[in-house]
Design an enzyme around this catalytic site. Structure first.
Site, mmCIF file in Angstrom:
data_model
loop_
_atom_site.group_PDB
_atom_site.id
_atom_site.type_symbol
_atom_site.label_atom_id
_atom_site.label_comp_id
_atom_site.label_asym_id
_atom_site.label_seq_id
_atom_site.Cartn_x
_atom_site.Cartn_y
_atom_site.Cartn_z
ATOM 1 N N THR A 117 0.815 -1.207 0.000
ATOM 2 C CA THR A 117 0.000 0.000 0.000
ATOM 3 C C THR A 117 0.852 1.262 0.000
ATOM 4 O OG1 THR A 117 -1.471 1.299 1.420
ATOM 5 C CG2 THR A 117 -0.123 -0.328 2.521
ATOM 6 N N TYR A 143 -1.442 0.131 10.221
ATOM 7 C CA TYR A 143 -1.757 -0.565 8.962
ATOM 8 C C TYR A 143 -0.566 -0.494 8.000
ATOM 9 C CZ TYR A 143 -3.566 -1.233 4.266
ATOM 10 O OH TYR A 143 -3.722 -1.657 2.965
HETATM 11 N N1 UFG Z 1 -12.940 11.119 2.408
HETATM 12 C C1 UFG Z 1 -13.937 12.025 2.685
HETATM 13 N N2 UFG Z 1 -15.174 11.544 3.014
HETATM 14 C C2 UFG Z 1 -15.451 10.211 3.087
HETATM 15 C C3 UFG Z 1 -14.417 9.279 2.795
HETATM 16 C C4 UFG Z 1 -13.158 9.774 2.463
HETATM 17 O O1 UFG Z 1 -13.731 13.238 2.630
HETATM 18 O O2 UFG Z 1 -16.579 9.844 3.414
HETATM 19 C C5 UFG Z 1 -11.602 11.620 2.009
HETATM 20 C C6 UFG Z 1 -10.514 11.205 2.987
HETATM 21 O O3 UFG Z 1 -10.460 12.104 4.050
HETATM 22 C C7 UFG Z 1 -9.293 11.236 2.072
HETATM 23 C C8 UFG Z 1 -9.837 10.837 0.699
HETATM 24 O O4 UFG Z 1 -11.234 11.044 0.778
HETATM 25 O O5 UFG Z 1 -8.812 12.538 1.984
HETATM 26 C C9 UFG Z 1 -9.587 9.384 0.376
HETATM 27 O O6 UFG Z 1 -9.973 8.593 1.489
HETATM 28 P P1 UFG Z 1 -10.226 7.021 1.409
HETATM 29 O O7 UFG Z 1 -10.761 6.605 2.735
HETATM 30 O O8 UFG Z 1 -11.019 6.705 0.204
HETATM 31 O O9 UFG Z 1 -8.768 6.412 1.153
HETATM 32 P P2 UFG Z 1 -7.376 6.700 1.882
HETATM 33 O O10 UFG Z 1 -6.601 7.648 1.002
HETATM 34 O O11 UFG Z 1 -7.564 7.097 3.291
HETATM 35 O O12 UFG Z 1 -6.689 5.274 1.910
HETATM 36 C C10 UFG Z 1 -6.622 4.424 0.785
HETATM 37 C C11 UFG Z 1 -6.382 3.010 1.264
HETATM 38 C C12 UFG Z 1 -5.007 2.907 1.872
HETATM 39 C C13 UFG Z 1 -3.968 3.413 0.903
HETATM 40 C C14 UFG Z 1 -4.304 4.795 0.458
HETATM 41 C C15 UFG Z 1 -3.286 5.173 -0.569
HETATM 42 O O13 UFG Z 1 -7.362 2.618 2.191
HETATM 43 O O14 UFG Z 1 -4.710 1.562 2.135
HETATM 44 O O15 UFG Z 1 -5.606 4.829 -0.086
HETATM 45 O O16 UFG Z 1 -3.486 6.397 -1.161
HETATM 46 F F1 UFG Z 1 -2.751 3.453 1.485
#
Ligand code: UFG
Length: 328
Positions: A117, A143
């Site tokens: 990841t 994680y």
């Molecule tokens: N977000 C919102 N509202 C929501 C969900 C997400 O604003 O309801 C935002 C988050 O704050 C973040 C962005 O959208 O800024 C992306 O969030 P995600 O939860 O979709 O994904 P993450 O970037 O947190 O994490 C994912 C994977 C990780 C990986 C990462 C790599 O879960 O394992 O992408 O970029 F490492």
């Protein structure tokens, strides 16, 4: 080849199994405990319901089956959960992976493809964006650390046991669903942006929260590199072939193009025609402002050739899958 796919009933694993079945003649065995995966997502191969924490079972099973290759997805993957329950992550992700690698080496497996990841990079300094594979790995949550530790175990095992090779794929933000509508992300209580936005568009949620618009980005919301799940799946098939003539390696999986949270939500609204409610709220703990892959290495060495590098298509397939789930 005879291939073991752990976690093959999950979101990404099931898309890889689909492509292995559609495009190759490999023998496929899927091992999954069905805690977060779904039996009906496995379109090909033989299914074994088991848990990787049962080390005695895994040792016997691997010895008996004599796999040529393993594609290892089975893991826990919710970042905030890993902060409150780190031991679950170190046991499920790191300890069980160490055991799987041990059994792989002992039973003569030649190739190991590992789901890693972008969380292994932590919060990279701006000078490292877009992020290539040389960027320092400094995870900021258990994680990411549990995956980085697994990467290191894999590297050391491969160094000590010649003939045991690996490809580590570091995923950026995976989204979308099979364009044919056969499978998609069925995760319960989803937290990923595009999945949650698709749920808002179908009316399953009454609104979506934006976690912060005060980041140092053009519109203040976080930027991510969203890769279609079928493009990501194709990288696993390329990785299997790559190891025939090449040494072990690490590749970032993304498109080298970032979109902000607000851009994603506007795209989802545009492709669905649904003006769902969006509410701005405070930052979510542990979110880096910007994570965008530099994908030069995977394009040049693995010959990664993405077909779905299109945010509208990613949102559309996610939405169509959501509607299918609703109709079930
Ligand atoms: N977000 C919102 N509202 C929501 C969900 C997400 O604003 O309801 C935002 C988050 O704050 C973040 C962005 O959208 O800024 C992306 O969030 P995600 O939860 O979709 O994904 P993450 O970037 O947190 O994490 C994912 C994977 C990780 C990986 C990462 C790599 O879960 O394992 O992408 O970029 F490492």
């Amino acid at each position: 080849m005879k291939i073991l796919v752990t976690g093959g009933a999950g979101y990404i694993g099931s898309h890889v199994v689909k492509q292995l079945g559609d495009y190759t003649k490999h023998e496929i065995v899927v091992l999954d405990n069905l805690v977060t995966g779904f039996r009906e997502s496995i379109l090909y191969g033989r299914f074994v319901e088991a848990d990787l924490s049962d080390w005695d079972f895994v040792a016997d099973f691997m010895k008996k089956e004599q796999f040529d290759a393993i594609i290892h997805f089975a893991a826990s993957l919710i970042v905030p959960e890993s902060v409150v329950n780190p031991l679950k992550y170190y046991l499920n992700n790191t300890a069980n992976t160490a055991n799987l690698i041990k059994c792989a080496v002992e039973s003569g497996v030649k190739k190991f493809i590992f789901s890693s990841t972008a969380a292994t990079y932590g919060e990279p300094d701006k000078k490292y964006i877009p992020i290539n594979e040389e960027c320092p790995t400094v995870p900021i949550n258990p994680y990411g650390m549990s995956k980085l530790m697994s990467e290191n175990i894999l590297k050391d095992a491969s160094y000590a046991h010649k003939g045991f090779k690996y490809v580590i794929l570091r995923y950026f933000n995976v989204a979308g669903a099979d364009v044919g509508g056969r499978i998609g992300q069925s995760t319960k209580d989803a937290t990923h942006l595009i999945k949650v936005a698709a749920e808002a568009a179908t009316g399953k949620r009454d609104k979506i929260l934006v976690f912060g618009t005060d980041y140092d980005t053009p519109d203040g919301s976080c930027i991510r590199d969203y890769i279609h799940v079928d493009d990501l799946a194709s990288a696993h098939l390329l990785a299997l072939d790559y190891l025939d003539d090449n040494d072990s390696d690490i590749f970032n999986c993304g498109y080298s193009r970032g979109y902000s949270v607000l851009e994603v939500l506007n795209t989802m609204k545009k492709v669905t025609g649904v003006n769902f409610k969006v509410e701005i709220t405070g930052r979510r703990a542990g979110d880096p402002a910007e994570l965008v892959a530099d994908n030069k290495k995977i394009v040049s060495k693995l010959k990664f050739n993405p077909k779905y590098n299109d945010l509208e298509l990613i949102c559309k397939t996610a939405y169509e899958w959501e509607k299918r789930l609703e109709a079930k």
